[in-house]
Design a protein around this motif. Sequence first.
Motif, PDB file in Angstrom:
ATOM      1  N   UNK A  38       0.832  -1.204   0.000  1.00 44.13           N
ATOM      2  CA  UNK A  38       0.000   0.000   0.000  1.00 44.13           C
ATOM      3  C   UNK A  38       0.869   1.257   0.000  1.00 44.13           C
ATOM      4  N   UNK A  39       1.959   1.233   0.733  1.00 41.67           N
ATOM      5  CA  UNK A  39       2.851   2.393   0.787  1.00 41.67           C
ATOM      6  C   UNK A  39       3.512   2.631  -0.576  1.00 41.67           C
ATOM      7  N   UNK A  40       3.933   1.545  -1.232  1.00 41.27           N
ATOM      8  CA  UNK A  40       4.563   1.679  -2.552  1.00 41.27           C
ATOM      9  C   UNK A  40       3.556   2.225  -3.566  1.00 41.27           C
ATOM     10  N   UNK A  41       2.329   1.690  -3.554  1.00 36.27           N
ATOM     11  CA  UNK A  41       1.286   2.169  -4.472  1.00 36.27           C
ATOM     12  C   UNK A  41       1.002   3.643  -4.209  1.00 36.27           C
ATOM     13  N   UNK A  42       0.953   4.031  -2.943  1.00 36.33           N
ATOM     14  CA  UNK A  42       0.672   5.419  -2.582  1.00 36.33           C
ATOM     15  C   UNK A  42       1.768   6.350  -3.089  1.00 36.33           C
ATOM     16  N   UNK A  43       3.012   5.974  -2.845  1.00 37.28           N
ATOM     17  CA  UNK A  43       4.134   6.831  -3.266  1.00 37.28           C
ATOM     18  C   UNK A  43       4.194   6.937  -4.788  1.00 37.28           C
ATOM     19  N   UNK A  44       4.078   5.809  -5.478  1.00 40.57           N
ATOM     20  CA  UNK A  44       4.153   5.829  -6.944  1.00 40.57           C
ATOM     21  C   UNK A  44       2.949   6.591  -7.522  1.00 40.57           C
ATOM     22  N   UNK A  45       1.769   6.344  -6.996  1.00 45.30           N
ATOM     23  CA  UNK A  45       0.572   7.013  -7.496  1.00 45.30           C
ATOM     24  C   UNK A  45       0.622   8.520  -7.329  1.00 45.30           C
ATOM     25  N   UNK A  83      -4.176   8.643 -11.144  1.00 39.44           N
ATOM     26  CA  UNK A  83      -5.426   8.343 -10.433  1.00 39.44           C
ATOM     27  C   UNK A  83      -5.755   6.847 -10.486  1.00 39.44           C
ATOM     28  N   UNK A  84      -5.462   6.211 -11.611  1.00 40.93           N
ATOM     29  CA  UNK A  84      -5.724   4.774 -11.726  1.00 40.93           C
ATOM     30  C   UNK A  84      -4.840   3.981 -10.769  1.00 40.93           C
ATOM     31  N   UNK A  85      -3.595   4.395 -10.616  1.00 40.15           N
ATOM     32  CA  UNK A  85      -2.704   3.730  -9.662  1.00 40.15           C
ATOM     33  C   UNK A  85      -3.237   3.908  -8.245  1.00 40.15           C
ATOM     34  N   UNK A  86      -3.632   5.120  -7.912  1.00 38.63           N
ATOM     35  CA  UNK A  86      -4.165   5.377  -6.569  1.00 38.63           C
ATOM     36  C   UNK A  86      -5.517   4.700  -6.357  1.00 38.63           C
ATOM     37  N   UNK A  87      -6.285   4.531  -7.426  1.00 37.22           N
ATOM     38  CA  UNK A  87      -7.617   3.930  -7.311  1.00 37.22           C
ATOM     39  C   UNK A  87      -7.555   2.460  -6.908  1.00 37.22           C
ATOM     40  N   UNK A  88      -6.392   1.834  -7.068  1.00 35.71           N
ATOM     41  CA  UNK A  88      -6.277   0.443  -6.637  1.00 35.71           C
ATOM     42  C   UNK A  88      -6.321   0.321  -5.117  1.00 35.71           C
ATOM     43  N   UNK A  89      -6.054   1.424  -4.411  1.00 35.20           N
ATOM     44  CA  UNK A  89      -6.024   1.388  -2.948  1.00 35.20           C
ATOM     45  C   UNK A  89      -7.015   2.331  -2.276  1.00 35.20           C
ATOM     46  N   UNK A  90      -7.444   3.388  -2.980  1.00 35.79           N
ATOM     47  CA  UNK A  90      -8.256   4.418  -2.336  1.00 35.79           C
ATOM     48  C   UNK A  90      -9.564   4.642  -3.083  1.00 35.79           C
ATOM     49  N   UNK A  91     -10.654   4.708  -2.345  1.00 35.43           N
ATOM     50  CA  UNK A  91     -11.985   4.934  -2.920  1.00 35.43           C
ATOM     51  C   UNK A  91     -12.094   6.337  -3.511  1.00 35.43           C
ATOM     52  N   UNK A  92     -11.551   7.349  -2.823  1.00 35.41           N
ATOM     53  CA  UNK A  92     -11.659   8.721  -3.306  1.00 35.41           C
ATOM     54  C   UNK A  92     -10.985   8.871  -4.663  1.00 35.41           C
ATOM     55  N   UNK A 116     -10.697   6.457  -6.882  1.00 40.67           N
ATOM     56  CA  UNK A 116     -11.564   5.764  -7.833  1.00 40.67           C
ATOM     57  C   UNK A 116     -12.713   6.662  -8.259  1.00 40.67           C
ATOM     58  N   UNK A 117     -13.325   7.352  -7.297  1.00 44.50           N
ATOM     59  CA  UNK A 117     -14.428   8.267  -7.621  1.00 44.50           C
ATOM     60  C   UNK A 117     -13.950   9.428  -8.490  1.00 44.50           C
ATOM     61  N   UNK A 118     -12.782   9.967  -8.176  1.00 42.46           N
ATOM     62  CA  UNK A 118     -12.225  11.064  -8.972  1.00 42.46           C
ATOM     63  C   UNK A 118     -11.887  10.597 -10.381  1.00 42.46           C
ATOM     64  N   UNK A 119     -11.375   9.381 -10.503  1.00 42.32           N
ATOM     65  CA  UNK A 119     -11.061   8.826 -11.821  1.00 42.32           C
ATOM     66  C   UNK A 119     -12.329   8.663 -12.651  1.00 42.32           C
ATOM     67  N   UNK A 120     -13.412   8.229 -12.035  1.00 43.71           N
ATOM     68  CA  UNK A 120     -14.685   8.099 -12.742  1.00 43.71           C
ATOM     69  C   UNK A 120     -15.150   9.461 -13.244  1.00 43.71           C
ATOM     70  N   UNK A 121     -15.018  10.498 -12.403  1.00 39.82           N
ATOM     71  CA  UNK A 121     -15.418  11.846 -12.829  1.00 39.82           C
ATOM     72  C   UNK A 121     -14.568  12.334 -13.997  1.00 39.82           C
ATOM     73  N   UNK A 122     -13.265  12.057 -13.961  1.00 35.95           N
ATOM     74  CA  UNK A 122     -12.373  12.484 -15.050  1.00 35.95           C
ATOM     75  C   UNK A 122     -12.750  11.756 -16.339  1.00 35.95           C
ATOM     76  N   UNK A 123     -13.023  10.460 -16.253  1.00 31.72           N
ATOM     77  CA  UNK A 123     -13.421   9.708 -17.448  1.00 31.72           C
ATOM     78  C   UNK A 123     -14.711  10.251 -18.042  1.00 31.72           C
ATOM     79  N   UNK A 124     -15.676  10.589 -17.188  1.00 34.52           N
ATOM     80  CA  UNK A 124     -16.939  11.143 -17.677  1.00 34.52           C
ATOM     81  C   UNK A 124     -16.735  12.492 -18.345  1.00 34.52           C
ATOM     82  N   UNK A 125     -15.880  13.317 -17.766  1.00 30.70           N
ATOM     83  CA  UNK A 125     -15.614  14.637 -18.348  1.00 30.70           C
ATOM     84  C   UNK A 125     -14.933  14.496 -19.705  1.00 30.70           C
ATOM     85  N   UNK A 126     -13.992  13.566 -19.821  1.00 27.25           N
ATOM     86  CA  UNK A 126     -13.310  13.343 -21.102  1.00 27.25           C
ATOM     87  C   UNK A 126     -14.314  12.846 -22.143  1.00 27.25           C
TER      88      UNK A 126
END
Length: 108
Positions: free
Chosen positions: A14-21, A46-55, A57-67
């Motif tokens: 989780x720490x590695x995913x957080x730092x890289x994301x 955001x996709x890297x962070x979405x593997x560990x964090x719900x917020x 994932x929600x932000x990534x969904x909003x970005x995809x919808x906007x695109x």
Amino acid sequence: MKHFVLRTLTQAKRMIVTVVGFTVLAVGIAMIVLPGPAVVVIPIGLAILATEFIWARNLLIMVKERIARMRAGSACQNRSKSTVIIQAVESQKEEKQFMKTMPEEKTA
């Protein structure tokens, strides 16, 4: 002991995913003002962070919808521009054909 090792590995992952994301996300945000593909890098972070964090994932969904909305809007604009161009070309052709059928004026 086995539970402790598994928990430690999970926390390390989780720490590695957080730092890289967050690093990829920060680079993407920097690319907004610097040259680079920020539109591509920010969703990757955001996709890297979405593997560990719900917020994330929600932000990534909003970005995809906007695109998707931006693509749909630009597609409509492109269609309308091409329609206008086609209509202008057709009207020029009609005008030329009309001018050919008109009798020429005779000057004295």
